[in-house]
Write a protein that holds these residues in place. Structure first.
Motif, short mmCIF file in Angstrom:
data_model
loop_
_atom_site.label_atom_id
_atom_site.label_comp_id
_atom_site.label_asym_id
_atom_site.label_seq_id
_atom_site.Cartn_x
_atom_site.Cartn_y
_atom_site.Cartn_z
N SER A 55 20.63 -3.24 0.51
CA SER A 55 19.35 -2.74 1.03
C SER A 55 18.61 -3.83 1.80
CB SER A 55 18.48 -2.23 -0.12
OG SER A 55 19.07 -1.12 -0.76
N ASN A 59 17.67 -3.52 5.69
CA ASN A 59 16.28 -3.67 6.09
C ASN A 59 16.12 -4.74 7.16
OD1 ASN A 59 13.40 -5.16 5.35
ND2 ASN A 59 13.29 -2.94 5.22
N ALA A 172 14.83 2.79 10.80
CA ALA A 172 14.77 2.95 9.34
C ALA A 172 15.85 3.95 8.96
CB ALA A 172 13.39 3.41 8.88
N ARG A 253 5.65 -1.97 8.16
CA ARG A 253 6.25 -1.32 6.98
C ARG A 253 7.56 -2.00 6.61
NH1 ARG A 253 4.57 3.28 9.83
NH2 ARG A 253 6.69 3.67 10.55
N ASN A 254 8.35 -2.33 7.62
CA ASN A 254 9.64 -2.99 7.38
C ASN A 254 9.44 -4.33 6.68
OD1 ASN A 254 11.73 -5.14 8.63
ND2 ASN A 254 12.77 -3.18 8.36
N ALA A 256 6.86 -5.25 4.83
CA ALA A 256 6.40 -5.01 3.46
C ALA A 256 7.56 -4.61 2.56
CB ALA A 256 5.32 -3.94 3.46
N GLN A 257 8.42 -3.75 3.08
CA GLN A 257 9.59 -3.32 2.31
C GLN A 257 10.53 -4.50 2.07
OE1 GLN A 257 11.87 -0.18 4.16
NE2 GLN A 257 12.91 0.35 2.26
N SER A 258 10.66 -5.37 3.05
CA SER A 258 11.52 -6.54 2.89
C SER A 258 11.01 -7.42 1.74
CB SER A 258 11.55 -7.35 4.19
OG SER A 258 12.29 -8.54 4.02
N THR A 259 9.70 -7.61 1.69
CA THR A 259 9.11 -8.41 0.61
C THR A 259 9.40 -7.80 -0.75
OG1 THR A 259 7.33 -9.18 2.08
CG2 THR A 259 6.96 -9.36 -0.29
N ASN A 260 9.24 -6.47 -0.85
CA ASN A 260 9.48 -5.78 -2.12
C ASN A 260 10.95 -5.87 -2.54
OD1 ASN A 260 6.78 -5.03 -2.29
ND2 ASN A 260 7.12 -3.06 -1.26
N LEU A 261 11.84 -5.68 -1.58
CA LEU A 261 13.27 -5.74 -1.88
C LEU A 261 13.68 -7.15 -2.30
CD1 LEU A 261 14.72 -3.51 1.00
CD2 LEU A 261 14.77 -2.99 -1.45
N SER A 264 12.51 -7.73 -5.83
CA SER A 264 13.35 -7.02 -6.80
C SER A 264 14.69 -7.71 -6.96
CB SER A 264 13.56 -5.56 -6.35
OG SER A 264 12.34 -4.85 -6.32
#
Length: 307
Positions: A55, A59, A172, A253-254, A256-261, A264
């Protein structure tokens, strides 16, 4: 009694191997900074780490595609801004040439500058982003626009060698956008309201009117056509600007999602160094205690049973 001694030795060896294995595993974690060194250590967590890593890579790929699209649009915006300024200058020159008090030398100079402006417009429409023409449709490796000239060197038209398609980009999972590339949008007058059938015809009409000093046409239809085709460039630029705004939102958004992934993945994959080092110290104490116990056991000889 011999059976008891054998059992004691076996228990010691089992404890020694267990302590050694635990300490070795923690040492490997500290050295690699990873919780797992082999998938067999925790198959479920290993599977989660693989999925998260995939993921993260996807991303990052989408992020690169979005950033590339933004850069593509910015290149186009810069080109169309330049063309808009050039056409404003052409309008001034056409209006000046329509003035009845001008002599032939003024009109001749204006014609030379206007043809240079036309050439500059075409050069700008042939702008490249990397090794791709930005207004060639799907035919990005072929120079899209080419001026047509007669034997006298006067501009008579404009040829478009591109396609009428745009370029699709996936930004995306399941989401795609079409980057503007259809240079034919600059040719036809269906959206401009111009009298000339195409941008090439408009160029030809301007040069013809300047050659014949047709002041009526210069101050009438050609002036209106200049405004119409300039407005067309501006309208396309506005569409590109709207798409740029969408891509910039997608990039946010990408990221922010990268930071979350990444967080995790770090939680599942990376070692808590403080905790691991604390465990290592405890395991080292256990290991040393096991060795000490083993030393005493192994020192037992037949002499211990002679009293």
């Amino acid at each position: 009694m011999r059976i008891a001694d054998n059992t004691m030795y076996n228990n010691f060896l089992t404890g020694y191997e267990t302590s050694t294995a635990k300490m070795q595993k923690t040492m490997t974690q500290l050295a690699s900074q990873k919780q797992l060194t082999e998938a067999s250590d925790d198959p479920l967590k290993a599977s989660q780490i693989i999925n998260l890593s995939t993921s993260v890579d996807q991303n990052a790929m989408y992020g690169d595609s979005i950033q590339d699209g933004i850069s593509w649009n910015q290149m186009q915006d810069s080109a169309l801004s330049s063309i808009s300024d050039i056409m404003l200058r052409m309008r001034d020159l056409i209006q000046e040439s329509a003035n009845g008090t001008n002599g032939s030398d003024v009109n001749s100079a204006n014609k030379a500058e206007i043809e240079q402006d036309m050439s500059q417009i075409v050069d700008t429409l042939n702008t490249k982003y990397g090794n791709k023409y930005i207004f060639a449709g799907e035919n990005t490796t072929t120079k899209p626009f080419e001026l047509e000239k007669n034997d006298a060197g006067d501009i008579t038209g404009l040829t478009y060698n591109g396609t009428d398609g745009d370029l699709s980009r996936q930004i995306a999972d399941g989401v795609s956008v079409d980057l503007f590339a259809n240079g034919s949008k600059f040719l036809a007058n269906s959206d401009t309201g111009a009298q000339a059938a195409s941008l090439g015809d408009y160029f030809n009409n301007v040069v013809t009117a300047l050659n014949s000093d047709n002041k009526s046409e210069l101050g009438g239809d050609l002036l209106s056509d200049t405004d119409a085709y300039r407005d067309n460039f501006v309208n396309v630029r506005t569409q590109i600007g709207a798409l740029t705004n969408r891509l910039q939102s997608a990039l946010s958004r990408n990221q922010a999602q990268s930071t979350n992934l990444q967080q995790s993945l770090s939680n599942d994959q990376d070692v808590d160094v403080a905790s691991a080092y604390s465990n290592f110290e405890k395991e080292k104490l256990t290991y040393n205690a096991t060795l000490a116990m083993g030393t005493k056991i192994m020192q037992t000889t037949i002499l211990d049973y002679m009293y």
